[in-house]
Motif scaffolding. Structure first.
Motif, PDB file in Angstrom:
ATOM      1  N   LYS A 144       0.859  -1.181   0.000  1.00 30.91           N
ATOM      2  CA  LYS A 144       0.000   0.000   0.000  1.00 30.91           C
ATOM      3  C   LYS A 144       0.895   1.231   0.000  1.00 30.91           C
ATOM      4  O   LYS A 144       1.856   1.320   0.766  1.00 30.91           O
ATOM      5  CB  LYS A 144      -0.891  -0.002   1.235  1.00 30.91           C
ATOM      6  CG  LYS A 144      -1.979   1.053   1.203  1.00 30.91           C
ATOM      7  CD  LYS A 144      -2.754   1.102   2.485  1.00 30.91           C
ATOM      8  CE  LYS A 144      -3.379  -0.238   2.801  1.00 30.91           C
ATOM      9  NZ  LYS A 144      -4.234  -0.164   4.006  1.00 30.91           N
TER      10      LYS A 144
ATOM     11  N   ARG B 241      -4.249  11.208  -6.895  1.00 32.57           N
ATOM     12  CA  ARG B 241      -4.649  10.066  -6.072  1.00 32.57           C
ATOM     13  C   ARG B 241      -4.659  10.373  -4.588  1.00 32.57           C
ATOM     14  O   ARG B 241      -4.868   9.475  -3.775  1.00 32.57           O
ATOM     15  CB  ARG B 241      -3.695   8.892  -6.292  1.00 32.57           C
ATOM     16  CG  ARG B 241      -3.762   8.295  -7.659  1.00 32.57           C
ATOM     17  CD  ARG B 241      -2.816   7.139  -7.719  1.00 32.57           C
ATOM     18  NE  ARG B 241      -2.974   6.409  -8.949  1.00 32.57           N
ATOM     19  CZ  ARG B 241      -2.314   5.322  -9.254  1.00 32.57           C
ATOM     20  NH1 ARG B 241      -1.444   4.831  -8.400  1.00 32.57           N
ATOM     21  NH2 ARG B 241      -2.499   4.718 -10.393  1.00 32.57           N
TER      22      ARG B 241
ATOM     23  N   THR C 175      -6.813   8.604  -1.639  1.00 29.52           N
ATOM     24  CA  THR C 175      -7.289   7.278  -2.013  1.00 29.52           C
ATOM     25  C   THR C 175      -6.261   6.228  -1.618  1.00 29.52           C
ATOM     26  O   THR C 175      -5.105   6.543  -1.350  1.00 29.52           O
ATOM     27  CB  THR C 175      -7.537   7.191  -3.531  1.00 29.52           C
ATOM     28  OG1 THR C 175      -6.297   7.408  -4.211  1.00 29.52           O
ATOM     29  CG2 THR C 175      -8.557   8.210  -3.975  1.00 29.52           C
ATOM     30  N   GLU C 176      -6.670   4.979  -1.592  1.00 33.61           N
ATOM     31  CA  GLU C 176      -5.782   3.870  -1.248  1.00 33.61           C
ATOM     32  C   GLU C 176      -5.380   3.153  -2.536  1.00 33.61           C
ATOM     33  O   GLU C 176      -6.238   2.710  -3.304  1.00 33.61           O
ATOM     34  CB  GLU C 176      -6.519   2.904  -0.323  1.00 33.61           C
ATOM     35  CG  GLU C 176      -5.700   1.730   0.118  1.00 33.61           C
ATOM     36  CD  GLU C 176      -6.473   0.851   1.079  1.00 33.61           C
ATOM     37  OE1 GLU C 176      -6.551  -0.361   0.818  1.00 33.61           O
ATOM     38  OE2 GLU C 176      -7.002   1.387   2.058  1.00 33.61           O
ATOM     39  N   PHE C 177      -4.073   3.052  -2.782  1.00 30.85           N
ATOM     40  CA  PHE C 177      -3.590   2.345  -3.967  1.00 30.85           C
ATOM     41  C   PHE C 177      -2.270   1.659  -3.640  1.00 30.85           C
ATOM     42  O   PHE C 177      -1.629   1.943  -2.646  1.00 30.85           O
ATOM     43  CB  PHE C 177      -3.441   3.306  -5.164  1.00 30.85           C
ATOM     44  CG  PHE C 177      -2.481   4.442  -4.937  1.00 30.85           C
ATOM     45  CD1 PHE C 177      -1.191   4.361  -5.411  1.00 30.85           C
ATOM     46  CD2 PHE C 177      -2.876   5.588  -4.273  1.00 30.85           C
ATOM     47  CE1 PHE C 177      -0.293   5.401  -5.213  1.00 30.85           C
ATOM     48  CE2 PHE C 177      -2.001   6.632  -4.082  1.00 30.85           C
ATOM     49  CZ  PHE C 177      -0.708   6.540  -4.547  1.00 30.85           C
TER      50      PHE C 177
END
Length: 121
Positions: free
Chosen positions: A77, A94, A97-99
């Motif tokens: 992550k 981004r 947000t979680e990416f």
């Protein structure tokens, strides 16, 4: 007398003047390989790969080994420093947000044995 052409008409070839040399960007060392300190792991133009444990990030986006050890590539992550200009340019949209991104890590072969006990206050 009538003069006729000595050669037939032909089309011209295009892009014969450009001799662009490839940049050879990408992975230089695969997962599980042994590297020495200072070896280049990845060359990149944008932040496709991120520096992990014992890996440095150069000014042009190059990832390099800080200590000798074995290369381990993980998908983690993204925990980014949003103040960094490269992160703002590549991942600014981004934020929040979680990416997940690929991280290059260097695991030293022999762990150091110089631990010190700290008394609790």
């Amino acid at each position: 007398t009538v003069r006729s052409a000595s050669k037939k008409t032909g089309g011209s070839t295009q892009n014969t003047h450009t001799k662009v040399r490839p940049k050879h960007r990408g992975w230089k060392v695969q997962d599980g390989h042994w590297v020495e300190a200072g070896n280049i792991l990845v060359t990149q133009r944008t932040l496709r790969f991120h520096p992990g444990l014992n890996v440095g990030l150069g000014r042009n986006g190059t990832l390099f080994a800080i200590i000798p050890g074995r290369v381990v590539v993980t998908c983690e992550k993204a925990d980014l420093n949003w103040d960094h200009t490269w992160v703002q340019r590549c991942h600014g949209f981004r934020k929040g947000t979680e990416f997940y991104k690929k991280y290059f890590n260097i695991i030293p072969e022999k762990q150091h044995q110089n631990f010190k006990l700290i008394d609790q206050i």
